[in-house]
Design a protein around this motif. Structure first.
Motif, PDB file in Angstrom:
ATOM      1  N   LYS A   1      -1.493  42.064  39.508  1.00 35.75           N
ATOM      2  CA  LYS A   1       0.263  41.480  39.622  1.00 35.75           C
ATOM      3  C   LYS A   1       0.425  40.968  40.342  1.00 35.75           C
ATOM      4  O   LYS A   1       0.261  40.856  41.503  1.00 35.75           O
TER       5      LYS A   1
ATOM      6  N   TYR B   1       9.169  41.362  36.239  1.00 36.88           N
ATOM      7  CA  TYR B   1       9.136  42.728  36.579  1.00 36.88           C
ATOM      8  C   TYR B   1       9.126  43.378  35.575  1.00 36.88           C
ATOM      9  O   TYR B   1       8.305  44.377  35.482  1.00 36.88           O
TER      10      TYR B   1
ATOM     11  N   SER C   1       5.527  43.365  33.458  1.00 30.05           N
ATOM     12  CA  SER C   1       4.768  44.240  34.324  1.00 30.05           C
ATOM     13  C   SER C   1       3.587  42.602  34.862  1.00 30.05           C
ATOM     14  O   SER C   1       2.808  43.241  35.251  1.00 30.05           O
TER      15      SER C   1
ATOM     16  N   SER D   1       4.797  43.175  40.575  1.00 33.20           N
ATOM     17  CA  SER D   1       4.614  44.165  41.496  1.00 33.20           C
ATOM     18  C   SER D   1       5.590  44.067  43.491  1.00 33.20           C
ATOM     19  O   SER D   1       5.718  45.489  43.191  1.00 33.20           O
TER      20      SER D   1
END
Length: 347
Positions: free
Chosen positions: A175, A203, A206, A209
């Motif tokens: 991430k 976001y 995913s 982060s």
């Protein structure tokens, strides 16, 4: 030649050279791709030649217009090039470690976008084009990240933060973290792709982060944007805290953001919307904001991290008229100085 990339050629660079006796300019030193080779072949050659940085342009303004904003971000790349290439190449930085790859080819998408207006139907068309643009940007940038290059992306709207983050996420399988100097959080709802929601999309998928906004303007972000940041536990330091209440210094704010982003286990990116700089010709012009020197400090500080993998300078919207007018030249000079701040920060 690979699809969706227009290489910078030797003849293109030669037209920007300004000759003086006993001087060497960036145009004389910076590396260029071989137009006869594929993108993959050029990247392999660049890696073997010790290239560390790759500069890429995105001459589009589809994303800002899909966000009901102004056009003009398509012009930044073309004003940037002559200023960059005519800088002195001297002992302070080795420009042979940089490749000027070229610009992502978006001419067809720009032509389609020119028939769109702000009506609901045409706005939806712009957002669909922005989604196609996302895929195109990722198709070029992901291989660059996979080969381990540090990337500087110039021009276009802040919409391109989403495919940049997706590219780094996909290439690294980790991430991504990002710090953004911007009066707008660009965390609007997922209502179709545009320049106002790249970080929300990243976001939600995913890929992002850690995210921190510096200079967020309390009057320029809607309540759902702020709530989205709060729900995601993404920190922000407002423009009012920095300049109205003076509750934190700019230097401390940058260092706080740097400390926060270092907590990310993966790689990080440095985002800078040019409308954060006061009086800068940008998609969302602002008469107040950061100085260009503060922006350079911000970039340089964050670039000193081993986890930094890209610099994204977006939303500059200089006039398209040639030769460059005063404001267009000013934006190009600042873009070049921000680029240099990143490069020397990475040394």
């Amino acid at each position: 030649m690979p699809k969706h990339i227009t290489y910078t050629k030797l003849e293109d660079v030669a037209s920007f050279k300004q000759r003086r006796n006993d001087e060497t300019h960036v145009a004389d030193i910076i590396k260029l791709p071989n137009a006869q080779l594929s993108l993959q072949e050029n990247l392999l050659n660049a890696k073997s030649d010790g290239i560390k940085f790759v500069i890429v342009g995105i001459p589009e303004d589809i994303g800002p217009r899909a966000n009901c904003g102004n056009g003009g971000a398509k012009n930044a790349w073309h004003h940037y090039l002559p200023v960059l290439l005519n800088q002195q190449a001297n002992q302070f930085f080795d420009w042979s470690s940089v490749m000027l790859l070229g610009n992502i080819d978006v001419d067809d998408l720009q032509k389609q976008s020119n028939v769109a207006t702000i009506s609901d139907h045409k706005l939806d068309s712009l957002r669909q084009l922005c989604g196609i643009l996302d895929q195109r940007v990722q198709s070029i940038l992901e291989p660059l990240f996979k080969h381990g290059f540090n990337i500087v992306v110039i021009g276009g709207g802040h919409n391109n933060a989403y495919p940049i983050i997706k590219s780094l996420f996909s290439a690294s399988n980790q991430k991504v973290g990002a710090v953004n100097l911007d009066p707008h959080a660009d965390f609007r709802l997922q209502e179709g792709r545009h320049s106002g929601n790249p970080f929300r999309y990243a976001y939600a998928e995913s890929a992002l982060s850690h995210y921190c906004v510096l200079g967020l303007h309390e009057q320029k972000n809607n309540s759902s944007t702020i709530q989205g940041l709060l729900d995601a536990k993404f920190p922000f330091i407002t423009y009012q805290q920095l300049f109205t209440q003076l509750s934190i210094t700019f230097k401390d704010a940058v260092l706080q953001a740097k400390e926060y982003i270092e907590q990310n286990e993966g790689f990080n990116g440095i985002e800078l919307d040019m409308d954060s700089i006061k009086q800068m010709p940008a998609s969302a012009f602002s008469s107040t904001g950061f100085s260009s020197e503060q922006a350079m400090f911000y970039v340089n500080q964050l670039a000193q991290s081993d986890k930094a993998r890209y610099l994204h300078l977006c939303e500059a919207a200089p006039d398209a008229n040639e030769p460059p007018n005063h404001k267009a030249l000013e934006s190009a000079q600042v873009l070049v100085q921000l680029t240099y701040s990143y490069l020397i920060g990475q040394q």
